[in-house]
Design an enzyme around this catalytic site. Structure first.
Site, PDB file in Angstrom:
ATOM      1  CB  CYS A 166     -26.999  22.209  -7.580  1.00 37.11           C
ATOM      2  SG  CYS A 166     -27.608  22.364  -5.648  1.00 37.11           S
ATOM      3  CB  CYS A 216     -27.807  18.293  -3.910  1.00 34.79           C
ATOM      4  SG  CYS A 216     -29.076  19.275  -4.606  1.00 34.79           S
ATOM      5  CG  ASP A 237      13.325  -0.840 -11.141  1.00 31.72           C
ATOM      6  OD1 ASP A 237      14.440  -1.134 -10.412  1.00 31.72           O
ATOM      7  OD2 ASP A 237      12.624  -1.673 -11.887  1.00 31.72           O
ATOM      8  CG  ASP A 272       8.973  -4.523 -11.690  1.00 31.62           C
ATOM      9  OD1 ASP A 272       8.688  -4.260 -10.806  1.00 31.62           O
ATOM     10  OD2 ASP A 272       9.660  -5.344 -12.047  1.00 31.62           O
ATOM     11  CG  ASP A 275      10.202  -1.656  -8.370  1.00 31.70           C
ATOM     12  OD1 ASP A 275      11.318  -1.906  -7.929  1.00 31.70           O
ATOM     13  OD2 ASP A 275      10.030  -1.880  -9.622  1.00 31.70           O
TER      14      ASP A 275
END
Length: 906
Positions: free
Chosen positions: A12, A15, A445, A645, A649
């Site tokens: 759960c 835990c 871009d 791309d 960049d």
């Protein structure tokens, strides 16, 4: 360093919170991410202060198991084997949960009949003479069920002893208290029988709580079983990805072909690929040729021709031809394996919104135990019986299990990231998925992002007394050493015109400016205005006027100089993707500020920006300066997404709040971007944002109901409504409600599996129009500009050499308006025709294998006007789309020439 661990015993959210807490407290641990869904943990730590064994030890000390991921395996296994092992564990856990549930239910039914039958008119073991028999039978059946469900007690009490109580602790205390109270009842019965006090013995019998003890664990196990089934569905998307990889492959060893498992392929192995086979690993073609369908990875709709020297990607399909390639990336280094790892990591990571649930879960269980104790004592002190007080206390324990709280976030995240992967969107973490919908600024871009990245020559102007072909030869020779898309467009143009490319010397590329080289003893420069000014080249008024003229049309003029004298201009323009326009419209609807970032000069950039209606255009930006643009926007308080791309960049992608690499599968893109779009479409950015919004709404809904359930359920279970309304919950109903809440939360999260992109690419049709009067690229641009203003026109590709325009449109287009637009531009529309598509089915006899399928498909695809060919070996048919000028006889001839028989064409 960062290490992944396998964690066992978690059931759960408490835990998960306990493991996170103890590991995070270790000196040297910087970050700890625990996943309840995959039972794993990622820890970032300082090796000089703490090691893997110490981390495992602290987890083991609080009652859970921990080991370094993969440590138990003797050798490095591939992603398929690892995934299969994980799936096997999930299936085994599910099988065990089902077995425990079935056996418990089989025993619970007679237990309930014996314990509660007399209350509903079923006289089973009824009467004074059967009292002890009934009590002992209930005890035996109860003990059998508790033994079957013993894991609740083992993990629950172990966690309690280690001061890290969890859901199992609540179940174990509640069920154990019922058992102990029942045992006390049996001893009382035995005592009163010995005292010959039958009436008191009968009263003691009503204190037996064996059916509650057994029902609690059984009903909780119902919920756990349904949870395990539901959670298994969260990995559907990953299943599909894993299935893309072939299990076996053919390789060359000692000159012989042998079939091996894909996992055993090593670097430099030679892999043999035939038609219809999937490519098992990444590599480079060394012989042969083929047409590879890469749609599953890159989103390209058409097969890509692969020749010697070309790269091939794992999980793609060879549709036609045969080739051999050398393996370069194998196992976990392949593109597919990295994609699977990204999706898996994102699904198991934690969104900031999940921290709230973690904080609550960490203190929730101890608080619930305290509330249960207070509840029992309060009712007992107020004069109620021990049975009444104990029943309410146990109800508080079992109704408050924080299963729903722990599942609210991770299931939604897992399904969301998996759904994104199905749509070709790779999201690196849950935090990124959460942030996507809150972006207010997008920086795009231009080249390769908004545009197709495949520019073409639009116009040529020569100032020196040389022929156009000689000028193009010089320009192409100079640009042949450049990898810039604009330069490559000139080289491609020269090849199409069969213009010779000459050898150059002393080549130099100046990033963002231009190139220079020597050809036949002359020094040449090529580039933008800034580059030439830096090299003291004087541009006369004619050249400057032409530069402004072409730039205002949205074209990028490149200036060519011979020995400091301008000899000509070549104007290049990139086509804007039709999907980019639709995506930009969607960004506007979301009130997102759109910035176009480009290295083009200001006039060219403004012309393109105006046609796209972007909010802001930033031009003349060098690749290395893009990062500073992002930083300035962030300093203004904007949450910035950068879409590029993934190569030039990379710094800007890293700087942005969210970096998106579009159409990229490169290592740089994988490292620098937060989101990777495998298809070259900005519409996927819109889809990612919509998915993010849906996932966060789903998580908030889950958390609300999980909290609301506990806030409402605990007071009712504690009996606060009993004095006024006489309403109280038995432990059995409480455990049923708890299980139901977990199932509801998981089921709600699984609704995300039905997510579909809201904006689909529109179906585009094409007109081809012959046009007289065009003589240069400038003419072509004027015609294109006029056609693009006609409603529903998405793209117009104008070729002044061929005197035609291919016009892409959606829905209906006004033909008269097209004709008039060309006339208004000053040119003459000769004719135009619509390429109407029709569907045909060719029934073919003689196909025996996938090789035959590839032959038939290739033959039909080569017929001019035919597209979208799908061949079925089982049905012996070829289904295709074709224009109305493609006859049945043309299709039949193509198949017959390929060596097969045509039964019919419909």
């Amino acid at each position: 360093m960062e290490e992944k661990f396998d964690v066992t015993g978690m059931t759960c959210a408490a835990c998960q919170a306990n493991v996170t807490r103890v590991v995070s407290k270790l000196d040297g641990v910087h970050h700890c991410d625990v996943s309840l869904l995959s039972n794993s943990m990622k820890v970032e730590f300082d090796e000089s202060k703490v090691n893997e064994q110490t981390i495992c030890d602290v987890v083991n000390q609080i009652g859970y198991g921990a080991s370094v991921h993969g440590a138990s395996q003797n050798e490095q296994s591939g992603f398929r084997k690892e995934w299969q092992n994980r799936q096997d564990r999930v299936e085994l856990d599910q099988k065990k949960a089902k077995q425990r549930l079935v056996f418990s239910l089989i025993l619970l039914i007679p237990l309930l009949l014996i314990a509660m039958g007399p209350m509903v008119g079923l006289p089973i073991l009824e009467g004074m003479e059967w009292m002890m028999v009934s009590a002992l039978t209930q005890l035996i059946l109860c003990l059998c069920i508790l033994f079957i469900q013993r894991h609740f007690f083992i993990t629950g009490f172990k966690a309690l002893i280690n001061k890290a109580p969890n859901m199992d602790s609540l179940v174990a205390i509640g069920s154990g208290a019922s058992l102990v109270y029942g045992l006390v009842g049996i001893y009382q019965m035995a005592y009163y029988f010995g005292m010959q006090d039958i009436e008191m013995a009968h009263m003691a019998m009503h204190s037996l709580y064996f059916e509650s003890a057994a029902t609690i664990v059984t009903l909780v196990s119902v919920g756990k079983y349904l949870e395990s089934r539901s959670k298994a569905k969260t990995s559907d998307a990953l299943d599909k990805l894993v299935d893309l990889a072939p299990k076996n492959a053919t390789i060359l060893r000692d000159g012989k072909e042998i079939v091996v498992s894909s996992e055993s392929i090593r670097i430099h192995d030679i892999v043999v690929i035939r038609p219809g086979q999937r490519i098992p690993v990444d590599g480079k073609v060394i012989s042969g040729t083929g047409y590879v369908d890469q749609s599953a990875i890159t989103g390209e709709s058409l097969p890509v021709e692969k020749n010697v020297g070309d790269s091939v990607i794992s999980a793609t399909m060879n549709e036609n031809g045969s080739f051999q390639f050398e393996a370069e990336k194998v196992g976990e280094d392949t593109t597919l394996a990295k994609i699977i790892q990204l999706v898996d990591d994102a699904g198991n990571s934690k969104a900031p919104i999940a921290r709230l649930a973690d904080k609550v879960s960490g203190i929730f269980v101890p608080v619930v135990i305290l509330i249960a104790l207070i509840t029992g004592l309060a009712w007992f002190v107020s004069g109620q019986t021990v049975q009444f007080a104990l029943s309410n206390a146990i109800s508080v324990l079992v109704i408050s299990c924080p299963c729903a709280l722990g599942l609210a976030t991770p299931v939604a995240i897992m399904v969301g990231t998996g759904k994104a992967a199905e749509n070709g969107i790779l999201i690196k973490s849950a935090a990124i998925l959460e942030q996507l919908h809150s972006i207010d600024t997008i920086v795009l871009d231009k080249t390769g992002t908004i545009t197709s990245g495949k520019p073409s020559v639009q116009g040529i102007k020569v100032y020196k007394n040389i022929s156009v072909n000689d000028f193009v030869s010089i320009a192409a020779s100079l640009e042949s050493g450049s990898l810039h898309p604009l330069g490559q467009a000139i080289v491609t143009y020269a090849k199409e015109k069969n213009i010779k490319v000459q050898q150059y010397e002393n080549f130099m590329n100046i990033s963002g400016r231009g190139v220079q080289a020597s050809i036949n003893g002359h020094m040449y420069l090529a580039g933008n205005k800034r580059f030439l000014e830096e090299n003291n080249v004087i541009l006369n008024q004619t050249v400057l006027s032409d530069l402004d003229s072409y730039a205002s049309l949205g074209q990028t003029p490149m200036i060519f100089v011979e020995d400091h004298s301008v000899i000509g201009l070549i104007c290049v323009a990139d086509t804007i993707r039709s999907t980019s326009k639709v995506a930009l419209e969607q960004f506007k609807k979301k009130n997102i500020h759109v910035v176009m970032l480009t290295g083009d000069n200001q006039k060219t950039a403004n012309a393109i920006g105006k046609s796209l209606s972007v909010d802001e255009v930033i031009s003349d930006v060098l690749p290395q300066d893009k990062e500073s643009v992002i930083r300035k926007l962030q300093e203004q308080g904007k949450k910035v997404m950068m879409v590029g791309d993934g190569i030039n960049d990379a710094p800007a992608l890293m700087r942005a709040d969210i970096g998106v690499a579009i159409g990229a599968g490169t290592d740089i893109a994988l490292d620098s971007a937060d989101v990777i779009l495998m298809k070259s479409s900005l519409l996927d950015v819109v889809t990612a944002m919509d998915l993010s919004s849906d996932v966060i709404k789903n998580i908030k809904m889950n958390l609300f109901w999980a909290f609301f359930y506990n806030i409402l359920g605990i007071p009712v279970a504690a009996g606060l409504l009993y004095p006024a309304l006489g309403l109280r919950l038995s432990p059995m109903i409480g455990s049923a409600c708890m299980s139901l809440s977990s199932v509801c939360v998981v089921t709600n999260a699984l609704r995300l599996r039905f997510f579909k992109p809201r904006i689909q690419s529109e179906e585009v049709e094409t007109y081809t129009m012959q046009i007289d009067g065009m003589s240069c690229g400038h003419c072509a641009w004027l015609v294109k500009d006029a056609l693009m203003k006609v409603p529903n026109v998405k793209e117009a590709r104008v070729d002044y050499n061929l005197g035609k325009a291919d016009i892409e449109y959606v829905q209906q287009v006004n033909k008269v308006a097209l004709k008039q637009a060309v006339k208004d531009a000053g040119y003459i529309p000769v004719e135009y025709k619509e390429e109407k598509k029709m569907k045909k089915v060719v029934t073919v006899d003689g196909m025996m294998c996938m090789h035959c399928v590839a032959h038939v498909k290739d033959a039909l695809s080569k017929v001019e006007g035919v597209s979208d060919v799908e061949v079925s070996l089982d049905e012996k048919t070829a289904t295709l789309n074709c224009t109305d000028d493609v006859t049945d006889q043309m299709l039949s001839d193509a198949v017959i020439n390929a060596g097969y028989t045509v039964i019919s064409v419909k």
